[in-house]
Scaffold this motif. Structure first.
Motif, PDB file in Angstrom:
ATOM      1  N   PHE A 202       0.813  -1.213   0.000  1.00  0.00           N
ATOM      2  CA  PHE A 202       0.000   0.000   0.000  1.00  0.00           C
ATOM      3  C   PHE A 202       0.849   1.267   0.000  1.00  0.00           C
ATOM      4  N   ASN A 203       2.084   1.175   0.490  1.00  0.00           N
ATOM      5  CA  ASN A 203       2.979   2.328   0.400  1.00  0.00           C
ATOM      6  C   ASN A 203       3.368   2.623  -1.042  1.00  0.00           C
ATOM      7  N   ASN A 204       3.374   1.601  -1.868  1.00  0.00           N
ATOM      8  CA  ASN A 204       3.757   1.765  -3.269  1.00  0.00           C
ATOM      9  C   ASN A 204       2.543   1.883  -4.184  1.00  0.00           C
ATOM     10  N   TRP A 205       1.554   1.034  -3.973  1.00  0.00           N
ATOM     11  CA  TRP A 205       0.300   1.089  -4.721  1.00  0.00           C
ATOM     12  C   TRP A 205      -0.757   1.637  -3.776  1.00  0.00           C
ATOM     13  N   ASN A 206      -1.060   2.909  -3.912  1.00  0.00           N
ATOM     14  CA  ASN A 206      -1.949   3.586  -2.977  1.00  0.00           C
ATOM     15  C   ASN A 206      -3.346   3.700  -3.574  1.00  0.00           C
ATOM     16  N   PRO A 207      -4.252   2.779  -3.232  1.00  0.00           N
ATOM     17  CA  PRO A 207      -5.592   2.828  -3.827  1.00  0.00           C
ATOM     18  C   PRO A 207      -6.385   4.060  -3.406  1.00  0.00           C
ATOM     19  N   GLY A 208      -5.988   4.693  -2.298  1.00  0.00           N
ATOM     20  CA  GLY A 208      -6.702   5.884  -1.852  1.00  0.00           C
ATOM     21  C   GLY A 208      -6.646   7.029  -2.845  1.00  0.00           C
ATOM     22  N   VAL A 209      -5.589   7.064  -3.648  1.00  0.00           N
ATOM     23  CA  VAL A 209      -5.448   8.131  -4.648  1.00  0.00           C
ATOM     24  C   VAL A 209      -6.599   8.097  -5.649  1.00  0.00           C
ATOM     25  N   GLY A 210      -7.136   6.901  -5.863  1.00  0.00           N
ATOM     26  CA  GLY A 210      -8.179   6.750  -6.867  1.00  0.00           C
ATOM     27  C   GLY A 210      -9.589   7.021  -6.375  1.00  0.00           C
ATOM     28  N   VAL A 211      -9.749   7.383  -5.102  1.00  0.00           N
ATOM     29  CA  VAL A 211     -11.097   7.574  -4.548  1.00  0.00           C
ATOM     30  C   VAL A 211     -11.879   8.677  -5.260  1.00  0.00           C
ATOM     31  N   PRO A 212     -11.310   9.876  -5.472  1.00  0.00           N
ATOM     32  CA  PRO A 212     -12.096  10.908  -6.167  1.00  0.00           C
ATOM     33  C   PRO A 212     -12.523  10.486  -7.574  1.00  0.00           C
ATOM     34  N   ALA A 213     -11.625   9.826  -8.308  1.00  0.00           N
ATOM     35  CA  ALA A 213     -11.966   9.386  -9.666  1.00  0.00           C
ATOM     36  C   ALA A 213     -13.053   8.317  -9.632  1.00  0.00           C
ATOM     37  N   ARG A 214     -12.981   7.417  -8.658  1.00  0.00           N
ATOM     38  CA  ARG A 214     -13.999   6.374  -8.538  1.00  0.00           C
ATOM     39  C   ARG A 214     -15.355   6.976  -8.187  1.00  0.00           C
ATOM     40  N   LEU A 215     -15.363   7.932  -7.266  1.00  0.00           N
ATOM     41  CA  LEU A 215     -16.610   8.591  -6.896  1.00  0.00           C
ATOM     42  C   LEU A 215     -17.192   9.353  -8.082  1.00  0.00           C
ATOM     43  N   LYS A 216     -16.326   9.993  -8.870  1.00  0.00           N
ATOM     44  CA  LYS A 216     -16.775  10.715 -10.064  1.00  0.00           C
ATOM     45  C   LYS A 216     -17.420   9.746 -11.055  1.00  0.00           C
ATOM     46  N   LYS A 217     -16.797   8.597 -11.248  1.00  0.00           N
ATOM     47  CA  LYS A 217     -17.328   7.590 -12.174  1.00  0.00           C
ATOM     48  C   LYS A 217     -18.705   7.121 -11.729  1.00  0.00           C
ATOM     49  N   ILE A 218     -18.849   6.902 -10.419  1.00  0.00           N
ATOM     50  CA  ILE A 218     -20.131   6.444  -9.880  1.00  0.00           C
ATOM     51  C   ILE A 218     -21.200   7.511 -10.061  1.00  0.00           C
ATOM     52  N   THR A 219     -20.885   8.753  -9.690  1.00  0.00           N
ATOM     53  CA  THR A 219     -21.885   9.820  -9.755  1.00  0.00           C
ATOM     54  C   THR A 219     -22.274  10.164 -11.190  1.00  0.00           C
ATOM     55  N   GLU A 220     -21.374   9.926 -12.132  1.00  0.00           N
ATOM     56  CA  GLU A 220     -21.682  10.161 -13.547  1.00  0.00           C
ATOM     57  C   GLU A 220     -22.466   9.001 -14.150  1.00  0.00           C
ATOM     58  N   GLY A 221     -22.530   7.872 -13.425  1.00  0.00           N
ATOM     59  CA  GLY A 221     -23.268   6.712 -13.925  1.00  0.00           C
ATOM     60  C   GLY A 221     -22.612   6.054 -15.123  1.00  0.00           C
ATOM     61  N   PHE A 223     -21.071   3.279 -16.215  1.00  0.00           N
ATOM     62  CA  PHE A 223     -20.790   1.892 -15.860  1.00  0.00           C
ATOM     63  C   PHE A 223     -20.563   0.979 -17.065  1.00  0.00           C
ATOM     64  N   ASN A 224     -20.824   1.499 -18.275  1.00  0.00           N
ATOM     65  CA  ASN A 224     -20.728   0.621 -19.453  1.00  0.00           C
ATOM     66  C   ASN A 224     -19.348   0.640 -20.105  1.00  0.00           C
ATOM     67  N   GLU A 225     -18.389   1.316 -19.461  1.00  0.00           N
ATOM     68  CA  GLU A 225     -17.007   1.270 -19.928  1.00  0.00           C
ATOM     69  C   GLU A 225     -16.152   0.761 -18.774  1.00  0.00           C
ATOM     70  N   PRO A 226     -16.185  -0.558 -18.553  1.00  0.00           N
ATOM     71  CA  PRO A 226     -15.578  -1.112 -17.343  1.00  0.00           C
ATOM     72  C   PRO A 226     -14.055  -1.089 -17.341  1.00  0.00           C
TER      73      PRO A 226
END
Length: 282
Positions: A202-221, A223-226
């Protein structure tokens, strides 16, 4: 002059920071010894909350919950200076924050809910995040003082109680994150992997960095480009649960997520992005 009610770890460090900046602060705590301990830092401690707020223009509150805030403020109000401002940093319900704002306004006082994402070190160092919402003229007036208490003051507009709701939503994520980490540690242990190795990952691969992008993807709906198909994510969840079961280890989060995944796959979304499981939350 300020008063501060509630000398827990957060409240006491807020007061220490205020004192270091040369402010005069009167303090109270239900356990009187905690308030008394602040006198060595320059605060003036009182055994009664209504004495602690005497002469204070601004009264800060950091307590346990809605009921405690209501109880303490009701008692302390006997000593309120006319027109005093109450700034409450307690994590409370939305309805509680809205009701207190209206109730205290009707009595001639200003109540502003300002919950925080700050631990005790943040309170002492004036870092972290503080949230506010509500009457903008009130927020504008107190922004300089509140901004000085934290790293960043976030104003979410005129809606009363929104700051309370956002604080609870943020805390929910923190609880979920810790539960997820517990599952990750449990699965790593099943495979003979040390916690230090997991930390290295987790020090090298930090999944937390992707939280805003993931939330943006969800709120934009979108889902058809996985980026990770739900079917494949469910397959991985099955591998996790099988490995845990074979080692008689209990996972807390993944079984619940797998159940939701199965529901969405049954509805024909197996080829969509796995984040489609959050669609009903929008």
């Amino acid at each position: 002059m300020k008063a501060f009610l509630g000398m827990g770890l957060l409240g006491s460090n807020f007061v220490k920071a205020m004192l270091q900046k040369g402010e005069a602060v009167q303090v109270w705590n239900r356990t009187a010894a905690r308030a008394k301990a602040m006198e060595i830092f320059g605060a003036k401690a009182f055994e009664n909350s209504y004495d602690a707020v005497q002469g204070a223009d601004v009264i800060h509150v950091t307590l346990k919950d809605d009921a405690t805030v209501d109880e303490v403020l009701a008692t302390a109000s006997k000593g309120f200076k006319p027109g005093a401002v109450i700034i409450d940093h307690t994590t409370t319900s939305v309805l509680g924050a809205v009701k207190r704002t209206a109730d205290w306004k009707s009595r001639g006082f200003t109540y502003l809910h300002a919950p925080v994402f700050m631990g005790p070190p943040n309170a002492l160092d004036s870092t972290g995040f503080m949230l506010v919402s509500g009457e903008q003229s009130v927020i504008e007036k107190h922004t300089p003082a509140l901004a000085a208490m934290t790293g960043k003051l976030l104003n979410f507009g005129a809606e009363e109680g929104k700051a309370a709701g956002l604080k609870l939503s943020g805390n929910l994520f923190l609880l979920s994150l810790t539960a997820g980490l517990a599952d990750s540690l449990a699965l790593a242990k099943v495979h003979g992997i040390s916690s230090s190795d997991l930390l290295t990952l987790f020090n090298n691969w930090n999944p937390g960095v992707g939280v805003p992008a993931r939330l943006k993807k969800i709120t934009e709906g979108n889902f058809n480009e996985p980026s990770w198909e739900l079917n494949m994510a469910r397959k991985d969840a099955g591998l996790m649960m099988d490995a845990a079961s074979q080692a008689s280890t209990t996972l807390t989060v993944i079984p619940a997520i797998a159940t939701v995944m199965d529901q969405w796959i049954a509805k024909g979304h197996g080829s969509d992005d796995w984040s489609v499981i959050a669609k009903d939350s929008l």
